[in-house]
Structures are given as C-alpha cells and as structure tokens.
Write a protein that holds these residues in place. Structure first.
Motif, PDB file in Angstrom:
ATOM      1  N   CYS A   1      37.345  61.577  -1.096  1.00 48.12           N
ATOM      2  CA  CYS A   1      36.041  61.557  -0.790  1.00 48.12           C
ATOM      3  C   CYS A   1      35.985  62.005   0.573  1.00 48.12           C
ATOM      4  CB  CYS A   1      35.497  60.163  -0.871  1.00 48.12           C
ATOM      5  SG  CYS A   1      34.045  60.077   0.290  1.00 48.12           S
ATOM      6  N   LEU A   2      35.217  63.312   0.796  1.00 48.75           N
ATOM      7  CA  LEU A   2      34.973  63.914   2.097  1.00 48.75           C
ATOM      8  C   LEU A   2      34.034  62.886   3.041  1.00 48.75           C
ATOM      9  CD1 LEU A   2      34.054  66.722  -0.128  1.00 48.75           C
ATOM     10  CD2 LEU A   2      35.695  67.275   1.844  1.00 48.75           C
ATOM     11  N   GLU A   3      33.466  61.982   2.682  1.00 48.74           N
ATOM     12  CA  GLU A   3      32.680  61.387   3.384  1.00 48.74           C
ATOM     13  C   GLU A   3      31.212  62.189   3.713  1.00 48.74           C
ATOM     14  OE1 GLU A   3      34.145  58.416   6.211  1.00 48.74           O
ATOM     15  OE2 GLU A   3      31.901  57.960   6.459  1.00 48.74           O
ATOM     16  N   CYS A   4      30.990  63.195   3.037  1.00 51.39           N
ATOM     17  CA  CYS A   4      29.694  64.111   3.402  1.00 51.39           C
ATOM     18  C   CYS A   4      28.350  63.509   3.271  1.00 51.39           C
ATOM     19  CB  CYS A   4      30.009  65.336   2.314  1.00 51.39           C
ATOM     20  SG  CYS A   4      29.643  64.902   0.814  1.00 51.39           S
ATOM     21  N   ARG A   5      28.517  62.357   2.438  1.00 54.26           N
ATOM     22  CA  ARG A   5      27.112  61.592   2.169  1.00 54.26           C
ATOM     23  C   ARG A   5      26.152  62.415   1.385  1.00 54.26           C
ATOM     24  NH1 ARG A   5      25.225  58.560   7.649  1.00 54.26           N
ATOM     25  NH2 ARG A   5      27.081  57.231   7.973  1.00 54.26           N
TER      26      ARG A   5
ATOM     27  N   TYR B   1      26.291  54.541   1.050  1.00 56.06           N
ATOM     28  CA  TYR B   1      27.782  54.757   0.487  1.00 56.06           C
ATOM     29  C   TYR B   1      28.857  54.969   1.714  1.00 56.06           C
ATOM     30  CZ  TYR B   1      31.651  57.076  -1.301  1.00 56.06           C
ATOM     31  OH  TYR B   1      32.958  57.494  -1.604  1.00 56.06           O
TER      32      TYR B   1
ATOM     33  N   CYS C   1      26.104  62.126  -1.469  1.00 56.64           N
ATOM     34  CA  CYS C   1      25.471  61.044  -2.264  1.00 56.64           C
ATOM     35  C   CYS C   1      24.285  60.208  -1.723  1.00 56.64           C
ATOM     36  CB  CYS C   1      26.621  60.342  -3.120  1.00 56.64           C
ATOM     37  SG  CYS C   1      27.677  59.614  -1.547  1.00 56.64           S
TER      38      CYS C   1
ATOM     39  N   ARG D   1      33.471  56.018  -7.483  1.00 57.39           N
ATOM     40  CA  ARG D   1      34.231  55.307  -6.457  1.00 57.39           C
ATOM     41  C   ARG D   1      33.554  54.142  -6.061  1.00 57.39           C
ATOM     42  NH1 ARG D   1      34.255  60.925  -4.097  1.00 57.39           N
ATOM     43  NH2 ARG D   1      36.195  61.677  -4.405  1.00 57.39           N
TER      44      ARG D   1
ATOM     45  N   CYS E   1      27.840  65.651  -5.705  1.00 51.47           N
ATOM     46  CA  CYS E   1      29.255  65.168  -5.045  1.00 51.47           C
ATOM     47  C   CYS E   1      30.192  66.398  -5.347  1.00 51.47           C
ATOM     48  CB  CYS E   1      29.737  63.869  -5.657  1.00 51.47           C
ATOM     49  SG  CYS E   1      31.457  63.529  -5.226  1.00 51.47           S
TER      50      CYS E   1
HETATM   51  S1  SF4 Z   1      30.464  61.097   0.451  1.00 53.48           S
HETATM   52 FE1  SF4 Z   1      29.572  60.720  -1.813  1.00 53.48          FE
HETATM   53  S2  SF4 Z   1      29.120  62.956  -2.262  1.00 53.48           S
HETATM   54 FE2  SF4 Z   1      30.445  63.128  -0.627  1.00 53.48          FE
HETATM   55  S3  SF4 Z   1      32.712  63.445  -1.456  1.00 53.48           S
HETATM   56 FE3  SF4 Z   1      32.257  61.112  -0.987  1.00 53.48          FE
HETATM   57  S4  SF4 Z   1      31.306  60.322  -2.897  1.00 53.48           S
HETATM   58 FE4  SF4 Z   1      31.016  62.629  -3.035  1.00 53.48          FE
END
Ligand code: SF4
Ligand code: SF4
Lengths: 458, 444
Positions: free
Chosen positions: B85-89, B101, B91, B60, B44
């Motif tokens: 959170c960047l919602e980059c996934r 997520y 994770c 989170r 993350c």
């Molecule tokens: S999407 Fe997941 S990995 Fe990306 S910033 Fe949010 S919590 Fe972190």
C-alpha cells in the motif's frame, strides 16, 4: 478436493503468480458486496485470455472441482461466493477493450473491463454505453452481463440485456462457444439472451459484443423536494402517465439524504421527506417544454421546490451523489442488506408505507433510494453484524418486504440477480414446474453442477 | 481539591488504557466503518495495476479485520499486501462511507512491525536513518554535505561505474539512482530566520521548510519565501524546527514521530503566527494531523489542535489570502499532477489550478488519471521499486502524451520521482516556482 497436482496444472496454464492458494490471501475472496455469507475458495486463478480460461476450466471439469467466475466482487446477492469451495476464476486481468466500431456502433470488450471506462473512452467521439449500474465506476462488464444489471437510466434505455449483441463463453466443459454477433441475428435460439442474467451458472463469459449509442444532444436534470413520500411517488406515476419518458427518475428518502449529506455535504434542502431526481435527454429543441411540464406536475403534487442542474458540473455532482448512495451507508450503520424487489409503479406508495411499518416492527432503520420510474425498490435494511439477533431481524425484515412485493404483483429482483441470497425465494415467483424446467436447462450446460453451483435455482 | 485529583486520575487511567489499545490492536470500530461496497477499488493504484483484492483498500481492510479477529496470523503474504500500500489515500477520497484508511494502515503496520524479521544490516540502516539522522538537523546537514561532495567530485561516477552499491544492496543501488543533483547545502542560509516584506505587512507566517526540501530543493524554498514576501507576509523560519515525522509514521515508528511533533509545536507556538505554511504536501498533511497523533498526550493535545489549525499548504494559503496577481507572462504548456497528500490527504485540488490559471501565458493541461499516485510515496520507491516503476511509467505516459513542456505539482517526493521519469526535456516544477517566475518576469 483441490490437491497439489491440480494446482500445479493450473499454474502451468496461467502462470505461477496468478494462482493464489495462501490461506491469508484466500480469505478476501470469501464474499462480495453481500457480506452475510462467507465461503472461502480453495484457490483463485487469474487467467489472461479466453484460452487460459478454457484450459483452466478443462482441468477443473476433468477433476470435478467446482468453479465460480468473479469480477470486481461488488455484487449484492452473493453471486460469486464459492459455496462449495473449489476455485474462483477471477477475470480482472482480462480488461481490454478489443475493438471499437463507430460505424456499426458496436464494441468488443473483455469481461474484466470496468463499465464506466467504456463510456469514458468513447465519449470524446460522441458515444456512450448506456447501462449504468450505480457501481459502474468499479464493477466489470462481465458481472453486469451476468447479473443483467440495471441502473438509473434503464428507464429509457433498458437494462444490460438491451445492449448486448453477442457473447463468447467458455462452457462448463471448457469448450469455447460464440453466441450472437455484431449484427442483430434473430435466427435460431437466442442463447445470448439465455446467457445474460444467468449469473455465471451456464458458463464463463470471456468476450462481449456491446452496442454503443450516440450521446444525447442535451440533458435536463431536476431535483424536486417533497414533504411526504406519497407526494413524491405520485409525482413519478403522473409523469409517466402523462406520456413523458424521463431517462431516469430516482427517489431518495430522508434517511439516505442524511447519510449522503454526511458524505458529500451536497446541501440537500433541510427537513425534506423525499427528493426526486428526474432527468430527460434528447434533442435540445423541445426539451424546455417537457421540462416545464415536469415542473408543473411536481408543483401540482405539492413539491416544495424544483431545482434544475445549471451545468454539466452540477449534473455530474448530483449523479455522483446518487450513485454513491449505498456506499455512504457506512456513515450511519456498519452493515446493510439491500434487495432490489420490484413492484408495479402504482403500488409504490403502499409498499413504502409497508417498508416503514417493517422498520418499526423489527426496530431497524431502513433507507430507501430507488428507481421510481420502474418501481424498482432498494430498501437498505441496516444492522450491526456483531449482534446476531439484529442480523436475524434484518434478514427477516428484508425477506418480508420482498414477499409483500411479490404479493403486490411484483418480483424479488429488478437488477441485482438472485445469486445465493435470494435463491430461497424463487418459489414465490415460479412454480415447481417452472423451476424444474430451468434446472433441466442448467443440466444441459452443466450436468455435473460444477459451474457456479448453489446459485439461483440450486 | 479532592475532586480535581480524582478527575485527573481518571484522565490518566483513560489515556493509559488508550495507550494499551493503541499498541496492541487496530481500531476495530474504524474497521467496521467499511461496508465492503468496493466503490474504492478502482481508485487504488495497486489494485488498478494488479487486479488483486488483497491489494485493494477493501481487501486490506478485510485482512486487518481478519487479523483483529484472529482469523489469520501474521505471515509473509500478509506483510506483503500491507506493505505494498502506498498510503496515497486515494481510497479515502473515493470512500462514500468516510473510512479512515490511513489511520488503519498506520496502526496495522505499527502492530506488524515487531513481528517482521529483518536482516541485521537492514535493521541497522533503518534505525540509523529513522532514529539518528532524520530527527537531527545537524546530522542531516552532514549527510547532505557528504552527498554533495559525492555528486560533485566524481565519486558518484566511480561508484556507479564499479557498481559498488549493487554489491552491498540492490535497494541502495536503486535509491542511489533516484538521487537528483543536490545544491550546495550552504545555500540554505539565504533564508534568514526573519524576513520582512518590502510593503505593508498583512500576515505573520511561519515557514515549515521540510527536511528533504531544504537540502535537495532549496530553490523551491527560496521561491516560496519570495512569493510569501510578495504577498505581504513576514516570514519566520525557525532554525530549530525538525522533521514533521511523516517518514516515521509511514515507517511504523510512531513514537519518534510524536517526539518530533512535540518539538515542532513547542517551536512554532511561541511565535504568534497567523499561519504555518509548508510547501511539501507530505509534510503539511502530517502537520495538520498532529492532534490525531498526540491524542493521548494530555499536555499536548490542545496545543496540537491550535498548531494544526494554523497549518496551510502554500497553494491553499495563497488561494485563501487572494494572491497578489501582478504577474508577468510565463508562456508555457504545463500539465498538473495531483500529489496524493495534497489531493487525497487534504482535498486541495482546485486551489493550485486556480492559482496557475491566473498566470498570463500559462496553459494548464489536465492529464488523465491526474490524481493517481506516481509511485513516489515517501520512500516507497526505494522499498518497492517494481510497483513504483510501473506507476511512474503510467504517470509519465499520461503526461508525455499531452505534449506538455513541463509538469507541476506540490510535493517533494513527486518531484524526485517525476524528474526520474521525465523525458524529452520535460521540466518539473513546484507550483510555487511558477508563481515566483511570474513575479520575476523570468522567461524560459
Ligand atoms: S492508500 Fe488506499 S488507494 Fe492508496 S495504495 Fe493504499 S489502499 Fe490503495
Ligand atoms: S473502504 Fe469505503 S469504499 Fe471501500 S469498500 Fe469500504 S466502505 Fe466501500
């Protein structure tokens, strides 16, 4: 009780943004990888270096406020729970590799360094940090030292304790001490040895001198498939008694295979009861011969099939799958307990039968993935935490398994530490006198019981 | 007959219930999917940068759970960690338990949105952009004509000199700096609604042009169409397609996203296509998830399934159809950056690399942490400039240290971000541009 005055003092040491007191934020620090118990701290501080740790500890020591060190929070025994409230000292900011000395094969690292990053950093020079707990992609070296973590490759290389030369520790009163050093020093008391595995109850480790080793010239990794668990375990015993010491020897049972299959689509052979991952390493010459011997033993014990990893990619994938095993349990259950009880290798068949019976007795699913080479079990008892009855049953099942291990000449923990979870079982393996002796040692370091209180022996 | 009415009534009740649930709660079962193992932590970006559990995926999810169980109340601090959170996934890629997520964070944001207190100017701006401008092609076109004039005729120079935007809003000021050169908006006419390959037609492909791509990087769209034509595709680029809805989903405006999705489905389903190709990962990932978005819309769910099954990212599509490899040389050392919505959102990692490796003369360099977010994340870099800057610096250090001449990726947002960070003449390309170059024998 933590009051504003003390918080201000802590802030003046580590900086305002590195002290957390907001209730909504503290809640995430109420547990680690062991989620059954929850204890919210009153504050979390994030020091940047040894001096800041020392100053913060001095403040807490003077005010008689308990404190507990924490790394990534992946422990499975609740070792970093703030059982008596107080302050969590989180070491994630102390994540520098301070020095790497290839000539002397040592490195100095801060406790917040992620285990795997050490090996990643030195591998291009042909070196490796051997302890490889399955959580190594996230867990910190400080936590590994505190728990004396193991991992699949301990079979040949030993646990964390075999790879630590010295530690710098902030003692419970805030003084900074260094034990051990860059060379093996056998004089005086082995305080480094005492610190390793003490789970942060004797002080907070702020620097670690580690041994690094040469990467082996070659690896050979096998996957043997069995129709019965008995065949799998006797294969492991036979390999060891034949004089071969594999680097790792891991058994994964059918329940876990199912979870892993869902997670990684690895294409494990269908309907297998157990698979064994066997790895040897060393000088390439002669490895083929040992490999052949291993294959023969597997076949003689009714292995349905023995596969060999063809290249590094296949080997890496196999280990990735193995090391993520516990993380994949979410595919088949919402919660699990695992303990890491250990038995003499020859008792493995008996123990696995027992675990199976316990599963039936409590009507719970139990998955087994374990370090067969050193008899280190990891029965993962699955439950649903919204069902209180199930939680109780799971807890009892896990307890009975541990008890049986002790009765079979084993012990309650092979590598995860005792923490909060297993402290009640310490009297199974130690006498009252033994425990009293340990308490006395604790008293010398921490007379006021402030440093990670409520763990191991308290 | 009676039976049928009864059944459809039930379906209605069911979907009503679902709607209520969707509005009021975060999916609790999905939350329970997280077993708190922590194996995602070090993937993350925000946790790597800050080392805070609240800014990790596990943390989170824990906050979401506490919120669902009423153990905590919405607060500034909660908004902060959920928003950061960047919602980059990344994770999702890391999680062995397969925790969904992205869905969780979207639901959480949707629930928290009404509870946030925005200043009236921000509120106005948000509704203007999300509700009025992006959903409308005409308004978007007008906006980009304005921006083009703004850049072209020295207005930008005056505005920057006088720091006018800084007076209005610091965020707007930061956003303006991100603005790359904009091609003349009329250039988009070069892509006609129907374009036929010169050789035998192998596939009939719909092109999803992406609203930002179309106006800011029309050359990439042109390259995409060229490459498709070279591979025997008949390319249809319907004029009345609309924004995919990505920005709305990330901005807690799911209702608008649903309307946009329906419009796109209606537009493309009539065309009898073999595939719907997009060249922006942020779009293709959302297009692929329309069934999820429209799961309680009885009239659309099945249609969404059919639509989404045809959606392909351009690199995925070219790889699957076994690209025409009559390439000429492109001699260049190129670093590959994994865009989050390609690598983590769609698991497309191998495909673009394999395509690039086929180009003679091109040396593909792997960078460390190649799948760590660059900080772009849709409009994240405008809302959280600080974290975005940190991540960009990290990314650029990793790229520059390899000595690559160019960096290549598959997403518009990343391209904007990387252009901002590029130094020493480092060029930034979309994968498809290099492929197009290889077809054209275009030596740089
Ligand atoms: S999407 Fe997941 S990995 Fe990306 S910033 Fe949010 S919590 Fe972190
Ligand atoms: S999201 Fe997945 S990887 Fe992260 S803690 Fe939860 S179960 Fe583990």
């Amino acid at each position: 009780m933590l009051n504003n005055k003390i918080i201000k003092k802590l802030e003046s040491v580590v900086g305002r943004e590195y002290v957390i007191t907001d209730d909504n934020e503290l809640i995430v620090y109420e547990c680690d990888g062991f989620t059954k118990e929850k204890h919210k701290p009153e504050a979390v501080v994030f020091p940047a270096d040894t001096e800041e740790v020392s100053e913060a500890v001095k403040i807490l020591y003077n005010e008689k406020i308990p404190f507990t060190a924490r790394g990534a929070g992946t422990g499975l025994s609740g070792g970093c729970l703030a059982v008596y409230g107080g302050v969590i000292i989180c070491l994630t900011r102390m994540n520098k590799i301070i020095d790497i000395d290839f000539w002397n094969r040592t490195a100095v690292v801060e406790p917040g360094v992620i285990n795997l990053l050490i090996s990643e950093k030195i591998s291009k020079n042909g070196y490796l940090f051997a302890p490889d707990p399955s959580s190594q992609q996230v867990s910190t070296i400080g936590g590994n030292v505190a728990a004396n973590a193991g991992g699949p490759h301990t079979l040949k290389y030993g646990s964390t304790i075999n790879h630590i030369l010295g530690v710098e520790v902030v003692l419970p009163d805030g003084t900074i001490e260094q034990f051990g050093g860059k060379i093996e020093d056998t004089n005086g008391f082995d305080i480094t040895g005492l610190m390793i595995g003490s789970e942060g109850t004797l002080g907070i480790i702020t620097k670690i001198i580690i041994k690094i080793i040469h990467l082996p010239e070659g690896y050979e990794t096998f996957l043997a498939v069995f129709e019965t668990m008995d065949d799998a375990t006797s294969t492991c015993s036979e390999i060891i008694s034949s004089g071969i010491i594999p680097t790792a020897m891991e058994i994964i049972d059918d329940v876990m295979i199912n979870a892993l299959e869902k997670a990684f689509k690895f294409e494990f052979p269908k309907n297998a009861k157990a698979v064994v991952v066997i790895e040897i390493d060393g000088i390439k010459k002669g490895m083929a011969r040992i490999g052949e011997k291993i294959t023969n033993i597997c076949t003689a014990n009714n292995a349905r099939e023995v596969k060999t990893a063809k290249n590094d990619e296949e080997r890496d994938l196999l280990w990735l799958v193995r090391k993520n095993a516990f993380g994949a349990i979410g595919r088949i259950a919402t919660n699990y307990f695992t303990n890491d009880a250990t038995v003499p290798r020859t008792k493995l068949p008996e123990m696995l039968k027992f675990i199976n019976e316990i599963g039936i007795k409590y009507s719970l699913t139990i998955a087994n993935t374990f370090h067969a080479g050193d008899g280190n079990l990891h029965p993962a008892v699955m439950y649903d935490e919204t069902d209180t009855d199930q939680v109780e049953r799971a807890f009892r099942a896990s307890e009975e398994i541990m008890k049986k291990c002790v009765e079979s000449g084993g012990t309650i923990s092979g590598e995860h530490g005792i923490g909060f979870y297993k402290k009640g079982f310490m009297h199974w393996i130690f006498s009252e006198e033994d425990l009293k002796f340990m308490k006395n040692i604790k008293k010398i370091f921490d007379p006021d019981r402030l440093c990670n209180p409520g763990k191991i022996i308290e | 007959m009676v039976g049928q009415t009864f059944l459809s009534d039930q379906v209605k009740v069911l979907s009503e219930n679902q709607k209520i649930m969707n509005k009021g709660e975060i999916n609790y079962d999905l939350i329970l999917g997280c077993i708190h193992c922590g194996l995602c932590l070090n993937n993350c970006p925000t946790y790597i940068e800050l080392g805070l559990e609240m800014d990790s995926p596990r943390g989170r999810i824990y906050l979401m759970r506490a919120l669902s169980e009423n153990r905590i109340n919405p607060s500034e601090s909660l908004f902060r960690h959920i928003d950061l959170c960047l919602e980059c996934r990344a994770c999702e890629t890391a999680c062995p338990s397969g925790v969904k997520y992205a869905r969780l964070i979207e639901e959480t944001r949707e629930i928290l949105e009404p509870q946030k207190k925005y200043g009236s100017f921000k509120k106005f701006l948000k509704s203007l952009v999300y509700e009025k401008i992006i959903p409308s092609q005409k308004r978007l076109l007008a906006l980009f004509w304005f921006l083009w004039f703004y850049k072209k005729f020295g207005i930008q120079w005056i505005v920057r000199k006088l720091k006018i935007l800084k007076l209005i809003s610091k965020r707007l000021y930061e956003a303006e700096i991100l603005l790359p050169d904009i091609p003349r908006p009329s250039k988009r006419k070069l892509i006609r609604e129907l374009m036929k390959p010169t050789r035998k037609r192998r596939y009939r492909v719909g092109f999803f042009k992406g609203c930002i791509m179309e106006f800011m990087f029309i050359d990439i769209n042109i390259a995409t169409v060229n490459v498709l034509l070279k591979n025997g595709c008949e390319v249809i680029t319907p004029e009345n397609q609309v924004c995919c809805g990505a920005l709305h989903i990330h901005g807690a405006k799911t209702n608008i996203a649903k309307e946009l999705a329906k419009k796109n489905i209606e537009t493309f389903e009539k065309l009898n296509l073999d595939a719907i190709v997009a060249n922006t990962a942020g779009c293709s990932v959302v297009l692929k998830e329309y069934p999820e978005l429209l799961k309680d819309e009885i009239d659309y769910y099945v249609r969404a399934e059919i639509f989404s099954s045809k959606v392909k990212d351009i690199s995925e599509f070219l790889y699957e159809i076994q690209i025409n490899d009559k390439f000429s040389e492109v001699s260049m050392r190129v670093a590959y950056h994994d865009s989050c919505h390609l690598a983590h959102g769609q698991g497309i990692i191998k495909e673009p690399r394999e395509l690039l490796k086929m180009i003679p003369g091109l040396e593909l360099i792997e960078i460390s942490e190649s799948d760590l977010c660059c900080g772009s994340a849709g409009i994240y870099n405008i809302i959280h400039p600080e974290m975005a800057k940190r991540l960009l610096k990290r990314k650029m250090d990793n790229i520059h240290s390899t000595g690559a001449e160019a960096v290549v990726c598959g997403n518009t947002g990343c391209i904007i971000q990387l252009l901002k960070g590029a130094q020493n003449n480092l060029k930034v390309f979309h994968t498809v541009e290099l492929i197009d170059m290889a077809y054209k024998n275009n030596k740089i």
